[in-house]
Design a protein around this motif. Structure first.
Motif, PDB file in Angstrom:
ATOM      1  N   GLU A 164       0.830  -1.203   0.000  1.00 39.82           N
ATOM      2  CA  GLU A 164       0.000   0.000   0.000  1.00 39.82           C
ATOM      3  C   GLU A 164       0.869   1.260   0.000  1.00 39.82           C
ATOM      4  OE1 GLU A 164      -3.926  -1.829   2.332  1.00 39.82           O
ATOM      5  OE2 GLU A 164      -2.351  -0.767   3.440  1.00 39.82           O
ATOM      6  N   ASN A 177      -4.484   3.841 -12.140  1.00 37.13           N
ATOM      7  CA  ASN A 177      -4.514   2.452 -11.657  1.00 37.13           C
ATOM      8  C   ASN A 177      -3.866   1.513 -12.677  1.00 37.13           C
ATOM      9  OD1 ASN A 177      -5.788   3.248  -9.339  1.00 37.13           O
ATOM     10  ND2 ASN A 177      -7.818   2.530  -9.938  1.00 37.13           N
ATOM     11  N   SER A 187      -2.594  -7.000 -11.231  1.00 37.22           N
ATOM     12  CA  SER A 187      -3.790  -6.682 -12.010  1.00 37.22           C
ATOM     13  C   SER A 187      -4.383  -5.343 -11.581  1.00 37.22           C
ATOM     14  CB  SER A 187      -4.840  -7.781 -11.827  1.00 37.22           C
ATOM     15  OG  SER A 187      -5.341  -7.779 -10.505  1.00 37.22           O
ATOM     16  N   GLU A 188      -5.127  -4.725 -12.502  1.00 37.92           N
ATOM     17  CA  GLU A 188      -5.773  -3.442 -12.191  1.00 37.92           C
ATOM     18  C   GLU A 188      -6.801  -3.569 -11.069  1.00 37.92           C
ATOM     19  OE1 GLU A 188      -7.946   0.247 -14.570  1.00 37.92           O
ATOM     20  OE2 GLU A 188      -6.971  -1.380 -15.684  1.00 37.92           O
ATOM     21  N   PRO A 189      -7.645  -4.657 -11.042  1.00 33.10           N
ATOM     22  CA  PRO A 189      -8.566  -4.818  -9.919  1.00 33.10           C
ATOM     23  C   PRO A 189      -7.843  -4.896  -8.571  1.00 33.10           C
ATOM     24  CG  PRO A 189      -9.249  -6.226 -11.728  1.00 33.10           C
ATOM     25  CD  PRO A 189      -7.896  -5.672 -12.090  1.00 33.10           C
ATOM     26  N   THR A 190      -6.658  -5.499  -8.558  1.00 34.73           N
ATOM     27  CA  THR A 190      -5.882  -5.573  -7.317  1.00 34.73           C
ATOM     28  C   THR A 190      -5.446  -4.182  -6.876  1.00 34.73           C
ATOM     29  OG1 THR A 190      -5.060  -7.791  -7.855  1.00 34.73           O
ATOM     30  CG2 THR A 190      -3.800  -6.520  -6.246  1.00 34.73           C
ATOM     31  N   LYS A 192      -7.047  -1.409  -7.539  1.00 33.38           N
ATOM     32  CA  LYS A 192      -8.253  -0.735  -7.046  1.00 33.38           C
ATOM     33  C   LYS A 192      -8.552  -1.142  -5.610  1.00 33.38           C
ATOM     34  CE  LYS A 192     -10.554  -0.154 -11.534  1.00 33.38           C
ATOM     35  NZ  LYS A 192     -11.734  -0.543 -12.356  1.00 33.38           N
ATOM     36  N   THR A 193      -8.349  -2.416  -5.311  1.00 33.98           N
ATOM     37  CA  THR A 193      -8.586  -2.899  -3.947  1.00 33.98           C
ATOM     38  C   THR A 193      -7.624  -2.233  -2.970  1.00 33.98           C
ATOM     39  OG1 THR A 193      -9.359  -5.052  -4.744  1.00 33.98           O
ATOM     40  CG2 THR A 193      -8.617  -4.937  -2.465  1.00 33.98           C
ATOM     41  N   HIS A 194      -6.361  -2.128  -3.372  1.00 38.15           N
ATOM     42  CA  HIS A 194      -5.367  -1.479  -2.515  1.00 38.15           C
ATOM     43  C   HIS A 194      -5.677   0.002  -2.334  1.00 38.15           C
ATOM     44  CE1 HIS A 194      -2.679  -4.770  -1.783  1.00 38.15           C
ATOM     45  NE2 HIS A 194      -2.421  -4.990  -3.073  1.00 38.15           N
ATOM     46  N   SER A 196      -8.600   1.477  -2.457  1.00 38.86           N
ATOM     47  CA  SER A 196      -9.752   1.596  -1.549  1.00 38.86           C
ATOM     48  C   SER A 196      -9.313   1.421  -0.100  1.00 38.86           C
ATOM     49  CB  SER A 196     -10.815   0.538  -1.895  1.00 38.86           C
ATOM     50  OG  SER A 196     -11.336   0.764  -3.182  1.00 38.86           O
ATOM     51  N   SER A 197      -8.410   0.479   0.137  1.00 41.16           N
ATOM     52  CA  SER A 197      -7.906   0.243   1.488  1.00 41.16           C
ATOM     53  C   SER A 197      -7.104   1.442   1.984  1.00 41.16           C
ATOM     54  CB  SER A 197      -7.031  -1.014   1.500  1.00 41.16           C
ATOM     55  OG  SER A 197      -6.476  -1.232   2.783  1.00 41.16           O
ATOM     56  N   ARG A 200      -9.462   4.289   2.930  1.00 33.12           N
ATOM     57  CA  ARG A 200     -10.141   3.984   4.195  1.00 33.12           C
ATOM     58  C   ARG A 200      -9.216   4.204   5.386  1.00 33.12           C
ATOM     59  NH1 ARG A 200      -9.873  -0.333   7.218  1.00 33.12           N
ATOM     60  NH2 ARG A 200      -8.889  -1.572   5.589  1.00 33.12           N
TER      61      ARG A 200
END
Length: 228
Positions: A164, A177, A187-190, A192-194, A196-197, A200
């Motif tokens: 992160e 991204n 991957s791009e979805p990965t 995005k997940t990072h 978002s974390s 937060r």
């Protein structure tokens, strides 16, 4: 609508006359008189005004004991202080004595009248803009000191992972991204997940806020080399 009963307190006789003239010129206020600080307590008890306008000049600490006594004797009276900009560092002490609002002494006379009227009619709590800015930046600095990492601390108390932190540094370089995913071989979805974390944990709503916050708190200084 009934007139607002106003009592003026100032150590400067010319200021008392000037303020009295300003508030007596319209139909909103009934000026009960202008008095020195020493006479203010006695007159306030007798007159029980709707609002007391306290002109603070010089050493602000000299006003605090009598201001507190004034509020005790006239609990139903609003007390609004006229203050200099240099008093802003001491306004916490003034407010603790029961002052209901503070207005800068250099305010335009029409604005002063409207401000006092709003405080009485609508219960508006007023503070000088310079004081509010000072308090905002003071809170930011306090927050930054508590959260300044080196250990990866964040708003929520959760720690950013190594990945992160890598992504945060790349975000600070304005990489998308997709670009981050390419650079880190993930991957791009990965990504995005990072992201978002990260948002937060930093307590931020979007990437721009996260980047600004990260520079302010020292999370991001120099670019961090990313590793798999």
């Amino acid at each position: 609508m009934d007139k607002i009963r106003l009592l003026i307190i100032s150590e400067d006789s010319s200021a008392r006359r000037g303020l009295s003239a300003i508030f007596a010129s319209g139909n909103t206020f009934d000026v009960l008189g202008g008095f020195s600080l020493d006479r203010a307590g006695e007159k306030s008890v007798i007159l029980q005004p709707d609002v007391v306008l306290l002109d603070i000049s010089g050493d602000i600490s000299e006003y605090l004991p009598k201001t507190s006594q004034l509020k005790e004797k006239c609990p139903c009276s609003l007390v609004i202080a006229l203050v200099e900009n240099e008093h802003c560092s001491n306004l916490n002490d003034v407010l603790a004595q029961g002052i209901d609002g503070c207005v800068p002494r250099g305010i335009m006379r029409g604005c002063l009248v409207n401000t006092v009227e709003l405080a009485c009619r609508a219960g508006i709590f007023c503070l000088p803009g310079s004081y509010k800015k000072k308090m905002v930046w003071s809170e930011i600095e306090k927050k930054n000191r508590l959260e300044r990492p080196g250990n990866g601390s964040t708003v929520s108390g959760e720690t950013l992972t190594r990945r992160e932190m890598e992504i945060l540094h790349l975000m600070a370089q304005t990489l998308s991204n997709r670009d981050i995913a390419t650079k880190l071989f993930i991957s791009e979805p990965t990504v995005k997940t990072h992201v978002s974390s990260i948002l937060r944990k930093l307590g931020q709503n979007n990437r721009v806020q996260a980047i600004i916050y990260s520079y302010k708190t020292g999370l991001v200084n120099e670019p961090l080399l990313a590793h798999n």
